[in-house]
Structures are given as C-alpha cells and as structure tokens.
Design an enzyme around this catalytic site. Structure first.
Site, mmCIF file in Angstrom:
data_model
loop_
_atom_site.group_PDB
_atom_site.id
_atom_site.type_symbol
_atom_site.label_atom_id
_atom_site.label_comp_id
_atom_site.label_asym_id
_atom_site.label_seq_id
_atom_site.Cartn_x
_atom_site.Cartn_y
_atom_site.Cartn_z
ATOM 1 N N HIS A 87 -28.396 50.486 -40.943
ATOM 2 C CA HIS A 87 -28.146 49.135 -41.450
ATOM 3 C C HIS A 87 -26.681 48.828 -41.695
ATOM 4 O O HIS A 87 -26.366 47.899 -42.445
ATOM 5 C CB HIS A 87 -28.961 48.875 -42.722
ATOM 6 C CG HIS A 87 -30.322 48.342 -42.428
ATOM 7 N ND1 HIS A 87 -30.625 47.004 -42.486
ATOM 8 C CD2 HIS A 87 -31.445 48.959 -42.030
ATOM 9 C CE1 HIS A 87 -31.889 46.828 -42.165
ATOM 10 N NE2 HIS A 87 -32.413 48.002 -41.879
ATOM 11 N N ASP A 150 -30.925 44.753 -53.148
ATOM 12 C CA ASP A 150 -31.982 43.769 -52.883
ATOM 13 C C ASP A 150 -32.957 44.278 -51.829
ATOM 14 O O ASP A 150 -34.163 44.083 -51.944
ATOM 15 C CB ASP A 150 -31.366 42.442 -52.417
ATOM 16 C CG ASP A 150 -30.697 41.692 -53.552
ATOM 17 O OD1 ASP A 150 -31.010 41.979 -54.723
ATOM 18 O OD2 ASP A 150 -29.854 40.820 -53.281
ATOM 19 N N GLU A 263 -29.258 36.912 -60.619
ATOM 20 C CA GLU A 263 -28.650 36.652 -59.323
ATOM 21 C C GLU A 263 -28.638 35.137 -59.099
ATOM 22 O O GLU A 263 -28.985 34.362 -60.000
ATOM 23 C CB GLU A 263 -29.416 37.341 -58.180
ATOM 24 C CG GLU A 263 -29.105 38.805 -58.017
ATOM 25 C CD GLU A 263 -29.489 39.340 -56.637
ATOM 26 O OE1 GLU A 263 -29.721 38.522 -55.713
ATOM 27 O OE2 GLU A 263 -29.563 40.580 -56.483
#
Length: 515
Positions: A87, A150, A263
């Site tokens: 990623h 997240d 957030e």
C-alpha cells in the site's frame, strides 16, 4: 521480566508459507490482502504510478531469513525493500533490480505479553495486518491497541515505519507512539531487540524512519480493554473557522468529557453523489437536508466526525453524555447524523469503501494521493487557497482534515513535523477511474504539485506525510534540523544504503560518510 501468556483460543492461521523465486501470479484477494507477490506484482504498489522490477521476491519465515537476505544483498551489491500489503503510494516498497521481501510471509504467531506494571501488549509480526491484530486481541482477550489507522489492511511494520494516524491520535498519540519494543534487522544484517530503555537510538530511528535503518520483524503493541460499542456522530459546518475552532477545542479536552475519536472531512456543496452532500449521511440513517445549509455558503462544506465508546446497551446516559458534548459546538443544527455500531465494525469501516472501490474498478486504478501536515496557524489560509479554490469540485474521494497535538509525538522519532503546537492532517485520498473515464494521472499529479507549491509560496509551516522526493536537497529541506541526525543514523545502521531504495533518499554505494 516479560511473561508470555497462552491465548484463550486458537491463533490466527499463518499466511502462505511457500518461499520461492516469486515467479507466480500473486494478486490481491477479495478482502484486500495480497497473496504471495510475484515479480510482476512486486514491481508496482497501490499508488500505481511508479514501476520498478526487482531481481527476486523473497518470502522470509523468520528474522533469520530476513537477516540472510540482507547479507546476501550486501555481497551482491543489491538493495532490499520490505513489502507489507503493497500500500505504498509512490514506489516506497519497490526495489529496482534488487530484492523485495514479502513481509506477509513472516511467522504470524501472536502472543499476549504481561508487563511488570500489570499492563499488556500484543507481540505481533511486523508483517501482520492491523485488522488481524484487532481480530486476535478482541476475540481472545477482549482487548485492543489504543491507536489505529483508518484503513486496517496495512502492516504493523509499515505504519510504524511511517507514522500511523487516525482519530485517536489526539488522545493516545500516533501508532509510532504506541509501541513498547521492536525486533529488527539493520542494514548490516544484524538482529536487534530495541526499546526506549535498550538501544533507544535505534528504537526511535525506526519510528517514522521509512525503513531506512532496519526492517521491523516483530513489535510489542500496548493494549487496553476493548469497548463493546461506539456512538458515531457526524455534524456539518459551513464556516471553516468555526469547524477548526470546535475541532481544536475538542482535541485539547481530557477526561470523561472528551470524545474518543475526532476526525473530519471537506465535501462539495452540491448533490454530487461522490464528492457532495450524499457522502455525509450514514447508509441506514436520514438523508442530507440541503435546505438547512445557510444561504450564501461557499463551494465546500465541512463535516466533523466524532465517536464515544461505551460498553452497555444504548440508554439515556449515553444520549445525555453525547448531548452535553455536542451542545457547545457551532455546527448547523439539523445536520447531525448519528449511528451506534460495534467497536470492531467502526474500526473496520473503510472495508466498506474498499468493497465499493473494488466493485467500480477504482481500487485497481492509480491512486495519486497527497498527505500533508499543516500548522494550525496556516490552515485557514490553506482552506481559502486549496479547498475553496483548487479543490472546490472535489477529488473523487475523501478530503480529510483534522487536528493533532505536537506533544503526542516524541522528538527523538524520525518523523518530520510542523513546529506548531496543533497541526492538521490533510489527506487527499483520490479514487479516480482509469482514463478516459476518469482524469489523466499527469493532470492529477500536476494538481498535487500545485497544492505543494501553494504551501511553499505562502510560507506555510508544513511537511509532507508519506513523502516522496527526488533530490537530496528536497529531503534535507523536509527534515530540516533533523537531517544531520537522519544521515548519521543511516551511517550507523545501514552504511551501505541497502534498505528502502524506493524512498530515493540514499543511493546504494560505498559506505556513507557523515555530513
């Protein structure tokens, strides 16, 4: 003395154990994890922008295998990149003509560790996904780490090498502030166990060090009792100064009146199904009533997202607590969205986004993401220039913006941060369709450069998070006063510059000399 406790139930199964030359057909699976990467898949990453073909893909099973691979690279003048779940965005996990280590093949054994102070840690593989850590800890002991990202389809070693941030960071610090001990192989092929008390310079070098100083093979992650449920709340603002004032007030609160997660994100003031009003409500709740938006509101609006943990069934006490916590906030009344979900479902929320992205093809396309840390003193001006102007039509994905506290980050870590007491994460997480259905990637990259140049030309106190630079001078500017320390640590722990070539910080060459 550290005690290892037997789990109450069976441990999670090991990943594939085949160790070969990487010439198979490794691909992503439906749940977001890679099978064993092949030469082809190890030549690119989630960003899909940079490609580099390795000489081989190695599938180590132990720290000894990792050390052997690094020593082999040293004798063959090769570089070594550690690849978790692939990623990285800008080729950071690639090794052009070198070796790629598939960290997912490491022993997946997880153990509960009892510390002398009575607290507990999970002893986990550097190649374990955070979603696997969550599942094991909750299932076996009803415990969980304190700080998260997240998206949980990332590896422990990967996030510890970068930062690891989410809405819990204002309370517990980032993931790099939530590790007790690490097992690592440095660039000279030596194995170490390091902590704040033992080999502390190496310990802090690794945290946010981009894999430049060593490859993390195991880590001790502190745990706390896992709550059963969360109250998940979104409220909408039309004025950015009110949004930031409330967000900063919330992250500086402590004690029982503080939220457990803070957030937020920017969205377009339109009915656009991806970028606009429909992106705010929860699927099972009421729709967005655009008639409540004040007349004269700008091209973008702001959503503050907060969470309260609890362990009992929903009752009046939870409702009363949430009402008291929301009452002082200056959001648009009537534009609040509330849902109760399990703690595990909340932490796994991005899985739903992943499934949708896989279904529409945007998961497999390029992801020219841009992540920045920006000082609170500059965030209002950033909003005027970037959110309200450059990005006023959206980006085809989330535009996160929320505050964090500088004091939660240890200055001995390698992470470069703004000097501001409060700074914001701005994460532009684009999920464009492939061209010609979506924009050309070079146009999106040009927009990213425009945003970075805007920050520079306006003199903002900012740093790129998950940075990618091409020149030593850019890296020196990024680290600022910490550059000489970074170079010294590289000379100490990876003098031949074998590790993490995809970052393009140091070249594989003769032993490094100090500045």
């Amino acid at each position: 003395m550290i005690a290892y406790l037997d789990p109450q139930q069976n441990q999670t199964p090991n990943p594939p154990s085949v160790a070969g030359d990487g010439t198979g057909t490794g691909t992503g699976t439906s749940n977001g994890t890679e099978t064993e990467p092949s030469i082809t898949t190890a030549s690119s990453d989630f960003g899909g922008i940079i490609h580099a073909v390795p000489a081989a893909v190695i599938h180590p099973k132990s720290i000894t295998d990792v050390a052997s691979a690094i020593r082999l690279a040293g004798t063959r003048h090769l570089s070594v990149a550690a690849r978790g779940n692939g990623h990285s965005i800008s080729g950071q996990s690639l090794s052009d003509g070198g070796l790629v280590l598939n960290m997912r093949s490491l022993d997946a054994k997880v153990e509960l560790v009892s510390l002398p102070d009575g607290k507990y840690c999970a002893d986990v593989s550097g190649g374990a996904l955070w979603e696997e850590v969550l599942e094991w800890c909750v299932k076996n002991y009803n415990m969980a780490p304190l700080s998260w990202t997240d998206y949980l389809g990332l590896t422990v070693g990967g996030t510890l090498s970068n930062g690891g941030v989410s809405g819990q960071a204002f309370r517990h610090g980032p993931q790099v502030a939530n590790v007790v001990q690490m097992e690592v192989v440095t660039g000279d092929g030596e194995c170490h166990v390091c902590s704040d008390a033992d080999s502390s310079d190496l310990f802090y070098a690794l945290l946010g060090g981009f894999g430049q100083f060593g490859i993390i093979t195991r880590a001790h992650i502190p745990l706390q009792p896992a709550p059963r449920m969360v109250r998940w709340i979104r409220v909408v603002y039309d004025k950015f100064e009110e949004y930031t004032a409330d967000a900063e007030w919330l992250v500086t609160r402590t004690g029982p009146d503080a939220f457990d997660y803070v957030e937020g994100f920017v969205f377009v003031n339109s009915s656009d199904p991806v970028n606009g009003w429909p992106s705010v409500p929860f699927p099972s709740g009421p729709s967005f009533d655009a008639g409540l938006i004040p007349v004269g509101s700008g091209p973008v609006l702001y959503c503050l997202e907060v969470v309260v943990h609890y362990n009992h069934q929903r009752n009046d006490k939870v409702d009363e607590k949430v009402d008291d916590m929301l009452r002082p906030l200056n959001y648009i009344r009537g534009l609040e969205f509330i849902v109760d979900v399990s703690y595990v479902d909340f932490l796994s929320r991005v899985k739903h986004v992943e499934k949708e992205a896989r279904a529409n093809g945007s998961w497999e396309s390029a992801h020219p993401w841009l992540n920045l840390f920006i000082a609170s003193s500059d965030i209002l001006d950033f909003d005027r220039h970037v959110f309200k102007h450059i990005l006023k039509h959206g980006i085809g994905g989330p535009m996160l913006v929320y505050p964090m506290l500088r004091r939660k980050w240890d200055r001995r870590m390698s992470v470069a941060l703004p000097e501001s007491v409060i700074f914001y994460l701005v994460a532009l997480l684009r999920f464009p369709r492939s061209y010609p259905e979506g924009p050309r990637i070079d146009e999106v990259l040009a927009q990213n450069h425009e945003i970075v140049n805007c920050c520079r030309s306006n003199g903002y106190d900012f740093k790129l998070y998950l940075p990618h630079y091409e020149t030593e001078s850019d890296w020196a500017e990024h680290f600022g006063d910490g550059w000489s320390r970074f170079v010294r640590r590289k000379a100490d722990y990876d003098p031949m510059a074998i590790l993490a070539p995809g970052q393009k910080i140091f070249s594989r060459a003769a032993p490094l000399r100090l500045l």
